[in-house]
Write a protein that holds these residues in place. Structure first.
Motif, short mmCIF file in Angstrom:
data_model
loop_
_atom_site.label_atom_id
_atom_site.label_comp_id
_atom_site.label_asym_id
_atom_site.label_seq_id
_atom_site.Cartn_x
_atom_site.Cartn_y
_atom_site.Cartn_z
N ALA A 289 0.85 -1.19 0.00
CA ALA A 289 0.00 0.00 0.00
C ALA A 289 0.89 1.24 0.00
O ALA A 289 2.06 1.18 0.39
CB ALA A 289 -0.91 0.00 1.22
N THR A 290 0.32 2.32 -0.44
CA THR A 290 1.02 3.60 -0.43
C THR A 290 0.47 4.46 0.71
O THR A 290 -0.57 4.15 1.31
CB THR A 290 0.82 4.35 -1.75
N GLU A 291 1.17 5.54 0.98
CA GLU A 291 0.70 6.48 1.99
C GLU A 291 -0.71 6.98 1.65
O GLU A 291 -1.57 7.12 2.52
CB GLU A 291 1.66 7.67 2.10
N ASP A 292 -0.93 7.23 0.35
CA ASP A 292 -2.25 7.71 -0.08
C ASP A 292 -3.33 6.66 0.15
O ASP A 292 -4.47 7.00 0.52
CB ASP A 292 -2.21 8.10 -1.56
N ASP A 293 -2.98 5.37 -0.08
CA ASP A 293 -3.94 4.29 0.17
C ASP A 293 -4.39 4.29 1.63
O ASP A 293 -5.58 4.17 1.94
CB ASP A 293 -3.32 2.93 -0.16
#
Length: 336
Positions: A289-293
């Motif tokens: 996952a990304t920070e935005d996710d």
């Protein structure tokens, strides 16, 4: 946050990690909102928050099957949410509204869900432990291969009825997992000052009940220990004890200033051992996952929690007639 090495190498799927993150975050954000509503006077009476202990119930619910039962003490909101109870109904009950799970009459400590096999929050310390064994006795009698998770704290572990229950559960080989949520301070006294043995789970040894200590700030460790305990119970070998060593960030209840420990101690646990941050690190480091996710998940969870607060505020208070429902008593004729 300091990254922990233990449990980092795991076969846990991305979906599992995301679900753990989501479930623990829901509990934390819900409890934070409950604390706000309490401060506003919208929640009365006692209110015991689960902030910091989220990995315990989320890890164990990951190994539960349909029909398994759970029963706990007064720090119970997290257990309700983890087993799938509706945040709207839980928050409405906390605020004493008609839309709550007990129609506004139970409050923080007395909610139940027959549909989700959740048999309460109980306010008397340790009193839910024999009730949990009773639930397991019913399953044993019905031969339905179900397991009961009976939660209690390190303080309750010093209550006499706990050991009476251990004895009967061992004699009858009941399918019950005794879960000691050891947050180290009971109602406000350090385990080191109140408990003679550092490992509470070993108290089952005299009854022939196996057990183990588990890192309760690591949801993967809790899940793996839970799978072992559940397999033991389902195979007909009787009860199992899990002492899950966790930590609550808030006081015992909303009225507890928690002066028996330092702010530095709490902050150190938050920075180095937080269960949600641990899973967050695994997701980011594993490129799952990304920070935005994760920000999107947090936003979604906050919307769910805010909606539950609005539902509670808009739900009416119970009618006076509700005082007379769910009361069971013998009626004595006036001319008797």
């Amino acid at each position: 946050m300091a990254t922990r090495k233990a449990q980092d190498k795991t076969n846990t799927s991305r979906d599992d990690l995301m679900q753990f993150y989501r479930d623990m975050l829901l509990i934390r954000r819900f409890e934070e909102k409950a604390g706000q509503l309490y401060g506003m006077g919208l929640i009365g009476g006692f209110c015991h928050l689960y902030i910091g202990q989220e990995a315990v119930v989320v890890g164990l619910e990951a190994v539960a099957e349909e029909g398994d039962k759970r029963i706990t003490t007064y720090r119970d909101h997290g257990h309700m949410l983890a087993c799938g109870m509706d945040p709207d109904g839980v928050m409405a009950e906390l605020t004493g509204r008609e839309g709550g799970y007990s129609r506004g009459k139970g409050g923080s400590m007395h909610m139940f869900s027959k549909e989700k096999h959740f048999y309460g929050g109980h306010g008397i310390v340790g009193a839910n432990v024999p009730l949990g064994a009773g639930l397991a006795f019913a399953d044993k009698y019905l031969e339905n291969n179900r397991v009961t998770f009976t939660y209690f704290g390190d303080g309750a572990a010093n209550q006499g009825q706990v050991y009476e229950t251990f004895n009967m559960a061992a004699l009858w080989e009941l399918p019950v997992v005794f879960v000691i949520e050891n947050n180290q301070y009971a109602m406000g006294t350090s385990q080191k000052r109140s408990t003679s043995s550092p490992d509470i789970y070993t108290r089952g040894a005299s009854f022939g009940i196996p057990g183990e200590a588990v890192d309760g700030m690591d949801v993967l460790a809790v899940r793996d220990a839970g799978a072992k305990a559940v397999a033991h119970c389902r195979s007909g070998k009787g009860p199992y004890i899990l002492e899950i060593k966790t930590y609550r960030y808030r006081g015992h209840s909303m009225s507890d200033p928690a002066k028996y420990r330092t702010r530095e101690e709490v902050q150190k646990i938050r920075e180095e051992k937080d269960a949600i941050e641990h899973v967050r690190d695994l997701l980011l480091q594993g490129k799952h996952a990304t920070e935005d996710d994760l920000k999107a998940i947090d936003k979604e969870i906050k919307e769910v929690v805010n909606a539950s607060a609005e539902f509670a505020k808009e739900s009416p208070e119970p009618e006076l007639d509700e005082l007379w429902t769910d009361i069971y008593a013998d009626v004595v004729p006036q001319n008797a």
